[in-house]
Motif scaffolding. Structure first.
Motif, PDB file in Angstrom:
ATOM      1  N   ASN A   4       0.836  -1.189   0.000  1.00  0.00           N
ATOM      2  CA  ASN A   4       0.000   0.000   0.000  1.00  0.00           C
ATOM      3  C   ASN A   4       0.881   1.253   0.000  1.00  0.00           C
ATOM      4  OD1 ASN A   4       0.835   0.512   2.656  1.00  0.00           O
ATOM      5  ND2 ASN A   4      -1.055  -0.246   3.590  1.00  0.00           N
ATOM      6  N   ASP A   5       0.280   2.404   0.073  1.00  0.00           N
ATOM      7  CA  ASP A   5       1.058   3.640  -0.034  1.00  0.00           C
ATOM      8  C   ASP A   5       1.833   3.985   1.240  1.00  0.00           C
ATOM      9  OD1 ASP A   5       0.597   4.083  -2.674  1.00  0.00           O
ATOM     10  OD2 ASP A   5      -1.069   5.465  -2.394  1.00  0.00           O
ATOM     11  N   ASP A   6       1.686   3.143   2.265  1.00  0.00           N
ATOM     12  CA  ASP A   6       2.555   3.239   3.443  1.00  0.00           C
ATOM     13  C   ASP A   6       3.656   2.185   3.378  1.00  0.00           C
ATOM     14  OD1 ASP A   6       1.132   5.348   4.683  1.00  0.00           O
ATOM     15  OD2 ASP A   6      -0.370   3.932   5.431  1.00  0.00           O
ATOM     16  N   SER A   7       3.774   1.573   2.193  1.00  0.00           N
ATOM     17  CA  SER A   7       4.776   0.518   1.948  1.00  0.00           C
ATOM     18  C   SER A   7       4.579  -0.687   2.862  1.00  0.00           C
ATOM     19  CB  SER A   7       6.198   1.077   2.099  1.00  0.00           C
ATOM     20  OG  SER A   7       6.442   2.073   1.138  1.00  0.00           O
ATOM     21  N   LYS A   8       3.331  -0.961   3.199  1.00  0.00           N
ATOM     22  CA  LYS A   8       3.020  -2.122   4.029  1.00  0.00           C
ATOM     23  C   LYS A   8       2.475  -3.241   3.160  1.00  0.00           C
ATOM     24  CE  LYS A   8       2.155   0.457   8.304  1.00  0.00           C
ATOM     25  NZ  LYS A   8       3.462   0.086   8.861  1.00  0.00           N
ATOM     26  N   LEU A   9       2.941  -4.452   3.439  1.00  0.00           N
ATOM     27  CA  LEU A   9       2.566  -5.620   2.655  1.00  0.00           C
ATOM     28  C   LEU A   9       1.383  -6.374   3.262  1.00  0.00           C
ATOM     29  CD1 LEU A   9       3.316  -7.753   0.386  1.00  0.00           C
ATOM     30  CD2 LEU A   9       4.742  -8.845   2.122  1.00  0.00           C
ATOM     31  N   ILE A  10       1.403  -6.553   4.572  1.00  0.00           N
ATOM     32  CA  ILE A  10       0.438  -7.439   5.228  1.00  0.00           C
ATOM     33  C   ILE A  10      -0.906  -6.740   5.416  1.00  0.00           C
ATOM     34  CG2 ILE A  10      -0.036  -8.807   7.294  1.00  0.00           C
ATOM     35  CD1 ILE A  10       3.010  -9.003   7.687  1.00  0.00           C
ATOM     36  N   ILE A  11      -1.964  -7.417   4.994  1.00  0.00           N
ATOM     37  CA  ILE A  11      -3.322  -6.887   5.138  1.00  0.00           C
ATOM     38  C   ILE A  11      -3.818  -7.186   6.553  1.00  0.00           C
ATOM     39  CG2 ILE A  11      -5.698  -7.136   4.310  1.00  0.00           C
ATOM     40  CD1 ILE A  11      -4.478  -7.860   1.558  1.00  0.00           C
ATOM     41  N   PRO A  12      -4.319  -6.189   7.264  1.00  0.00           N
ATOM     42  CA  PRO A  12      -4.717  -6.377   8.663  1.00  0.00           C
ATOM     43  C   PRO A  12      -5.655  -7.566   8.890  1.00  0.00           C
ATOM     44  CG  PRO A  12      -4.729  -4.059   8.132  1.00  0.00           C
ATOM     45  CD  PRO A  12      -4.454  -4.780   6.842  1.00  0.00           C
ATOM     46  N   ALA A  13      -6.647  -7.751   8.036  1.00  0.00           N
ATOM     47  CA  ALA A  13      -7.595  -8.854   8.209  1.00  0.00           C
ATOM     48  C   ALA A  13      -6.900 -10.207   8.078  1.00  0.00           C
ATOM     49  CB  ALA A  13      -8.726  -8.751   7.189  1.00  0.00           C
ATOM     50  N   VAL A  14      -5.902 -10.278   7.208  1.00  0.00           N
ATOM     51  CA  VAL A  14      -5.148 -11.515   7.022  1.00  0.00           C
ATOM     52  C   VAL A  14      -4.274 -11.772   8.251  1.00  0.00           C
ATOM     53  CG1 VAL A  14      -3.469 -12.715   5.575  1.00  0.00           C
ATOM     54  CG2 VAL A  14      -5.175 -11.212   4.522  1.00  0.00           C
ATOM     55  N   GLU A  15      -3.669 -10.722   8.748  1.00  0.00           N
ATOM     56  CA  GLU A  15      -2.847 -10.852   9.952  1.00  0.00           C
ATOM     57  C   GLU A  15      -3.688 -11.357  11.128  1.00  0.00           C
ATOM     58  OE1 GLU A  15       0.335  -8.163  12.559  1.00  0.00           O
ATOM     59  OE2 GLU A  15      -1.103  -7.175  11.225  1.00  0.00           O
ATOM     60  N   LYS A  16      -4.885 -10.800  11.287  1.00  0.00           N
ATOM     61  CA  LYS A  16      -5.766 -11.226  12.388  1.00  0.00           C
ATOM     62  C   LYS A  16      -6.152 -12.700  12.230  1.00  0.00           C
ATOM     63  CE  LYS A  16      -9.982 -10.044  14.908  1.00  0.00           C
ATOM     64  NZ  LYS A  16     -10.347 -11.450  15.101  1.00  0.00           N
ATOM     65  N   ALA A  17      -6.487 -13.093  10.988  1.00  0.00           N
ATOM     66  CA  ALA A  17      -6.862 -14.494  10.740  1.00  0.00           C
ATOM     67  C   ALA A  17      -5.715 -15.431  11.079  1.00  0.00           C
ATOM     68  CB  ALA A  17      -7.285 -14.664   9.284  1.00  0.00           C
ATOM     69  N   TYR A  18      -4.499 -14.984  10.793  1.00  0.00           N
ATOM     70  CA  TYR A  18      -3.311 -15.785  11.105  1.00  0.00           C
ATOM     71  C   TYR A  18      -3.175 -15.992  12.609  1.00  0.00           C
ATOM     72  CZ  TYR A  18       1.636 -16.799  11.871  1.00  0.00           C
ATOM     73  OH  TYR A  18       2.822 -17.340  12.306  1.00  0.00           O
ATOM     74  N   TYR A  19      -3.308 -14.910  13.369  1.00  0.00           N
ATOM     75  CA  TYR A  19      -3.139 -15.018  14.812  1.00  0.00           C
ATOM     76  C   TYR A  19      -4.319 -15.724  15.491  1.00  0.00           C
ATOM     77  CZ  TYR A  19       1.108 -12.248  14.808  1.00  0.00           C
ATOM     78  OH  TYR A  19       2.403 -11.826  14.594  1.00  0.00           O
ATOM     79  N   ASP A  20      -5.444 -15.795  14.799  1.00  0.00           N
ATOM     80  CA  ASP A  20      -6.604 -16.492  15.343  1.00  0.00           C
ATOM     81  C   ASP A  20      -6.591 -17.992  15.055  1.00  0.00           C
ATOM     82  OD1 ASP A  20      -7.611 -14.203  16.430  1.00  0.00           O
ATOM     83  OD2 ASP A  20      -9.087 -13.839  14.848  1.00  0.00           O
ATOM     84  N   LEU A  21      -5.594 -18.463  14.298  1.00  0.00           N
ATOM     85  CA  LEU A  21      -5.516 -19.886  13.978  1.00  0.00           C
ATOM     86  C   LEU A  21      -5.264 -20.711  15.229  1.00  0.00           C
ATOM     87  CD1 LEU A  21      -3.260 -19.968  10.758  1.00  0.00           C
ATOM     88  CD2 LEU A  21      -5.731 -20.326  10.875  1.00  0.00           C
ATOM     89  N   ASP A  22      -5.845 -21.899  15.259  1.00  0.00           N
ATOM     90  CA  ASP A  22      -5.507 -22.877  16.282  1.00  0.00           C
ATOM     91  C   ASP A  22      -4.152 -23.469  15.901  1.00  0.00           C
ATOM     92  OD1 ASP A  22      -5.327 -25.761  17.263  1.00  0.00           O
ATOM     93  OD2 ASP A  22      -7.057 -25.045  18.391  1.00  0.00           O
ATOM     94  N   LEU A  23      -3.159 -23.298  16.760  1.00  0.00           N
ATOM     95  CA  LEU A  23      -1.789 -23.697  16.423  1.00  0.00           C
ATOM     96  C   LEU A  23      -1.692 -25.186  16.112  1.00  0.00           C
ATOM     97  CD1 LEU A  23       0.944 -22.317  16.142  1.00  0.00           C
ATOM     98  CD2 LEU A  23       1.457 -22.986  18.495  1.00  0.00           C
ATOM     99  N   LEU A  24      -2.437 -26.002  16.844  1.00  0.00           N
ATOM    100  CA  LEU A  24      -2.395 -27.442  16.605  1.00  0.00           C
ATOM    101  C   LEU A  24      -2.903 -27.772  15.208  1.00  0.00           C
ATOM    102  CD1 LEU A  24      -1.831 -30.288  17.664  1.00  0.00           C
ATOM    103  CD2 LEU A  24      -4.150 -30.307  18.638  1.00  0.00           C
ATOM    104  N   ASP A  25      -4.017 -27.158  14.815  1.00  0.00           N
ATOM    105  CA  ASP A  25      -4.561 -27.386  13.475  1.00  0.00           C
ATOM    106  C   ASP A  25      -3.594 -26.903  12.400  1.00  0.00           C
ATOM    107  OD1 ASP A  25      -6.868 -28.538  14.409  1.00  0.00           O
ATOM    108  OD2 ASP A  25      -8.042 -26.694  14.349  1.00  0.00           O
TER     109      ASP A  25
END
Length: 393
Positions: A33-54
């Protein structure tokens, strides 16, 4: 022209950028994006919400029932019901859109056969070589549009020497030109494919960038309705890239969807494509499957974010095209997407000269690829003129 290692060039550009903030790194197809950020916030949240075992467990080779359902729903969206009235559907997970391409070539190609690809294209050769297939080119452009005449001529030749012919079309937002076929051009392509009814045709529909189509999320899927006109000898195998749609490039997740006229075609896909996936990678990354499944349940919300990204990309494209015209920079037809391809008679030489001006692009067979996705809108301003000063020198 020697083979170009895009990732190696991109790494060199990243190192140069880290030492000099004025370097333009327009090398690789990742959206910033125009702040030179790659990671999309919604994707980041989904990643951290994953069950680690799964996330750490082996997944199913096809991604599992939830993934299969979600990927069909994502790719077809509101066209799904209508498409299912015409076709039987099969799907499975793959490591990126690349994995889908690999499965198609390996499973549907006959060793030594030729595959129809445009003369301007992404690096399908690596996957064709692995499957022991050969390239056969058609000319991509005639003026500002798709060269339908040569497409038909080259397909006519291949159908005269092969019973089965694989045809690759990367659309919309073609890599490396940013070209998108019009509805009229697609209608003509469908008519051409239908005319070769003595052969078996496999249409590889590479939709890596279709979620960034300027026409919008829903309109980008209109072709699936047009495909209902296809005769039984034409199968559509769609390569989807979740890696790009969700800006999780290193996670490597995609999907392969097949549209089938008969139960026999569907059964072949379910058995042989799945076996090829087992023989290549066993399962796609569970992390990517988990992220995708979470975001698929919030599709409407995520699509709104995609609209914002696409609008930013559209703005960058409009600036570059306007300035290219003003500075007589010769480019191939562009209608939206991650890339623009600048014409060059000596891409490798021009690439080296541009580095001296702190501009990193990708030299390709017939031009220099500019990744508008990877630079800020501010960095786009004036870039066409700077490139012209080198390429036109």
């Amino acid at each position: 022209m020697s083979k170009i290692d895009i990732l190696k060039i991109a790494k060199s550009a990243q190192i140069a950028k880290s030492k000099n903030e004025h370097v333009i790194d327009a090398t690789i197809g990742m959206f910033y994006n125009d702040d030179s950020k790659l990671i999309i916030p919604a994707v980041e949240k989904a990643y951290y919400d994953l069950d680690l075992l799964d996330a750490f467990k082996y997944g199913a080779t096809d991604g599992g029932p939830m993934f299969v359902e979600n990927v069909i729903d994502w790719v077809l969206d509101d066209k799904r019901k209508s498409v299912e009235e015409k076709f039987l559907i099969g799907a499975l997970s793959t490591p990126g859109g690349s994995g889908a391409i690999s499965l198609i070539f390996n499973t549907y190609g006959h060793v030594g056969d030729k595959v129809l690809v445009p003369n301007l294209r992404w690096r399908y050769e690596y996957f064709l070589n692995a499957a022991k297939l050969k390239v056969h080119e058609h000319n991509m452009f005639k003026g500002d549009g798709f060269d339908l005449e040569d497409f038909k001529t080259q397909l006519n030749y291949l159908t005269s020497i092969q019973k089965r012919v694989i045809v690759v079309i990367n659309d919309p937002c073609h890599n490396p030109t940013g070209f998108s076929l019009s509805d009229k051009e697609w209608q003509s392509i469908i008519e051409i494919l239908n005319s070769f009814d003595k052969n078996e045709l496999i249409l590889v529909y590479d939709i890596a960038y279709f979620d960034y189509d300027p026409k919008g999320f829903k309109n980008a899927r209109n072709n699936f309705l047009a495909f209902k006109q296809l005769k039984p000898h034409v199968q559509v195998l769609t390569a989807f890239s979740a890696s790009k749609s969700f800006a999780m490039y290193g996670v490597r997740l995609g999907g392969l969807l097949g549209l089938f006229h008969t139960k026999e075609q569907q059964a072949f896909f379910k058995v042989h494509v799945l076996e090829d996936a087992l023989g290549k990678w066993s399962t796609s990354p569970s992390v990517g499957v988990g992220i995708f499944n979470k975001l698929a349940t919030k599709k409407d919300e995520y699509v709104q974010y995609l609209i914002t990204l696409t609008s930013t990309l559209k703005q960058r494209g409009e600036i570059f095209i306007k300035e290219a015209l003003e500075n007589n920079l010769d480019i191939y037809p562009y209608r939206g997407g991650f890339f623009v391809l600048v014409k060059s008679n000596n891409p490798e030489k021009d690439y080296e000269k541009l580095i001296d001006d702190n501009i990193y692009l990708i030299p390709m067979e017939k031009g220099l690829r500019v990744a508008l996705c990877g630079i800020t809108t501010k960095e786009v301003i004036g870039l066409a003129k700077r490139i012209k000063n080198v390429v036109g020198a």
